[in-house]
Enzyme design. Structure first.
Site, PDB file in Angstrom:
ATOM      1  N   CYS A  52       0.648  -1.174  -0.190  1.00  0.00           N
ATOM      2  CA  CYS A  52       0.032   0.041  -0.123  1.00  0.00           C
ATOM      3  C   CYS A  52       0.917   1.215   0.050  1.00  0.00           C
ATOM      4  CB  CYS A  52      -0.870   0.013   1.166  1.00  0.00           C
ATOM      5  SG  CYS A  52      -2.012   1.620   1.312  1.00  0.00           S
ATOM      6  N   ASP A  92       0.435   3.679   1.647  1.00  0.00           N
ATOM      7  CA  ASP A  92       0.535   4.556   3.045  1.00  0.00           C
ATOM      8  C   ASP A  92       1.938   4.681   3.560  1.00  0.00           C
ATOM      9  OD1 ASP A  92      -1.668   4.403   5.574  1.00  0.00           O
ATOM     10  OD2 ASP A  92       0.615   4.470   6.153  1.00  0.00           O
ATOM     11  N   HIS A 152      -1.870  -3.478   5.307  1.00  0.00           N
ATOM     12  CA  HIS A 152      -1.457  -3.303   6.546  1.00  0.00           C
ATOM     13  C   HIS A 152      -2.502  -3.152   7.498  1.00  0.00           C
ATOM     14  CE1 HIS A 152      -2.415   1.143   5.984  1.00  0.00           C
ATOM     15  NE2 HIS A 152      -2.431   0.703   4.775  1.00  0.00           N
ATOM     16  N   CYS A 210      -6.030   0.591   6.925  1.00  0.00           N
ATOM     17  CA  CYS A 210      -5.678   0.970   5.619  1.00  0.00           C
ATOM     18  C   CYS A 210      -7.019   2.046   5.368  1.00  0.00           C
ATOM     19  CB  CYS A 210      -5.595  -0.151   4.682  1.00  0.00           C
ATOM     20  SG  CYS A 210      -5.294   0.287   2.944  1.00  0.00           S
TER      21      CYS A 210
HETATM   22 ZN    ZN Z   1      -3.261   1.498   3.146  1.00  0.00          ZN
END
Ligand code: ZN
Length: 528
Positions: A190, A192, A257, A268
């Site tokens: 991801c 993030d 995550h 997430c």
């Molecule tokens: Zn994420």
């Protein structure tokens, strides 16, 4: 950050087993105590034979060894030094700008400002940003963005230098994956910011050993584009005389995550902070990718898939172990936070046996987690190594943060748009929007702007946006076309967020880089 402990890890040269545990991994009742007591101990020194009763966390868990037997202490020391030096560049910006704000109406302000910024930030602002301060006051938004981009560029130089020094690690990792049956490793996490240190810190894999690295919001990668990556790699192998049936395959990994302590808020964002949805979405993409290769080229057996979940509170991982057919279940996984506790008091050999046993026990699961037997030996070795390497990261988070990051949520420093700065590997350093056009990456960009509304805009600071793409110097005209693309993307962002742009809340740096990792950074422009 607890720099005192980072320093003491660096100072350590001895990894002798200690008597008691440093942290309550997954011990929710012990955790608050762990954080406060850990940071307050002035004399904690893992290198010396320090009495462990200095650490009350150890008293809470008296039956365990303080140092996990599989921790790579030398690597942890190096990573702590790296994290400390990068973060201090960004964390010094706001305090330094506050100093300038207090000085701006004094006589000889420019030379005083230069003196402060040389000392605190290691560079001087352009004189045109300082010399009119006595008339209109300092343009703090412009200074802030300039300082962020300067910190970013010097961090890239540092990481690139580090890459060059770790060539032997790359060769080891390449040999290891080939030995396990994989000629290429492709990872999609991801985007993030809490996963930005995935390869270097969480998985402890040399960046250069990963063939394809692309982040997407929610790890929802573009299957067609990934198939093209696969085709390019296989064509290259074919052209270089490496036949497709040489027994080596392609390993595709997706990393989602979650947050163990606040699963419904700090997970997430792209999946509504729902662990199960995040894992299922990652698995669905992996399956689509494998099917796409299988249906197009009738060689699905050349693709292995692996799903990994990261708890961003403490960087522990869940590795979803494939069965004998290579299939994955979101319910079947080995969790390193549990393994850490179970192996803490063991010898190195006992701990390694336990890791392999955990994989086998996981493979033999019944009920929802049931699969069709155990994975092949190569996959088993990959999973065992990922588990072992991650134990060092758990120990790292225990040493520096008492077992849980203080910033369990977002704390990114800039928005990275485009191909991203692959060399930079550090948690929460950037929010990354991987995109070719703003139209197709709009959802990722919107999440980034939302995150920076909370982090910066609501505090009067702008959102620094670093547009960065990589060109291929072997392809004529590639560099020129890429610069045009950078400007197109910038204009599209300005157009999409008109209100923010009009209020001087968006600042851009445009940069490009040749394809090979560690190539020098070329700054094309930097402006609002
Ligand atoms: Zn994420």
């Amino acid at each position: 950050m607890n720099t005192r402990n980072a320093y003491k890890i660096r100072a350590s040269r001895v990894s002798s087993p200690l008597n008691k545990a440093p942290v309550g991994m997954a011990q929710s009742s012990a955790l608050p105590q762990a954080k406060s007591s850990y940071s307050s101990k002035q004399n904690y020194d893992i290198g010396a034979k320090t009495p462990m009763d200095l650490n009350s966390v150890c008293e809470a868990l008296p039956e365990r060894s303080c140092r996990h037997p599989l921790t790579n202490m030398r690597q942890n020391a190096h990573l702590a030094r790296c994290e400390e030096s990068i973060k201090v560049r960004f964390d010094s910006i706001t305090p330094t700008l506050k100093k300038l704000a207090n000085l701006q109406h004094e006589n000889d302000f420019v030379s005083k400002a230069d003196s402060v910024t040389s000392k605190e930030l290691g560079f001087n602002f352009p004189i045109e940003l300082l010399e009119t301060a006595w008339v209109d006051g300092l343009n703090m938004k412009a200074l802030y963005a300039k300082a962020v981009f300067n910190a970013l560029n010097s961090s890239i130089a540092q990481f690139s230098d580090d890459l060059g020094r770790n060539e032997d690690l790359r060769v080891d990792a390449d040999s290891f994956f080939l030995d396990c049956g994989y000629h290429s490793v492709d990872i999609t996490p991801c985007s993030d910011g809490r996963l930005k240190g995935l390869a270097k810190y969480i998985l402890r894999l040399p960046l250069s050993a990963i063939t394809v690295r692309n982040s997407y919001a929610g790890a929802l990668f573009n299957v067609e584009s990934n198939v093209r990556d696969w085709e390019k790699i296989e064509l290259d192998r074919l052209r270089n005389g490496k036949v497709l049936d040489d027994g080596n395959g392609y390993l595709k990994i997706v990393v989602y995550h979650r947050s163990g302590s606040d699963p419904s808020h700090q997970g997430c964002a792209a999946h509504g902070s729902n662990d199960k949805v995040s894992a299922e979405a990652g698995l669905e993409k992996l399956t689509e990718f494998r099917e796409a290769i299988e249906n197009t080229y009738c060689c699905g057996s050349a693709i292995d898939i692996l799903l990994i979940g990261v708890d961003t509170d403490n960087d522990s991982i869940r590795v979803h172990v494939p069965d004998s057919a290579g299939n994955i279940s979101v319910h079947r996984y080995v969790d390193t936070s549990e393994l850490y506790n179970e192996t803490l008091s063991m010898s190195i050999d006992q701990a390694r046996v336990k890791l392999y046993n955990a994989i086998d026990i996981c493979s033999d699961s019944s009920g929802w987690a049931q699969g069709d037997g155990r994975p092949h030996e190569g996959m088993r070795k990959v999973v065992a190594n990922l588990l072992e390497y991650n134990l060092s990261q758990i120990e790292y988070v225990a040493d520096l943060y008492g077992g849980m990051y203080p910033d369990i949520g977002h704390a990114e420093r800039y928005i990275s748009v485009g191909d991203g700065f692959q060399e930079i590997q550090l948690r929460n350093i950037a929010y990354f929007a991987h995109l070719d056009t703003v139209e197709e990456g709009a959802a990722d960009l919107d999440i980034g702007i939302k995150i920076f509304t909370g982090l910066n805009l609501n505090k009067g600071l702008p959102a620094p946006i670093a547009i960065h793409y990589r060109y291929d110097s072997k392809v004529p005209g590639s560099r020129k076309r890429l610069i045009e693309k950078c400007n197109r993307v910038k204009n599209a962002i300005l157009n999409r967020y008109k209100q923010l742009a009009e209020n001087n809340n968006l600042y851009f740096q445009i940069s490009i880089q040749d394809l090979p990792l560690g190539s020098s950074l070329e700054i094309i422009s930097e402006e609002a």
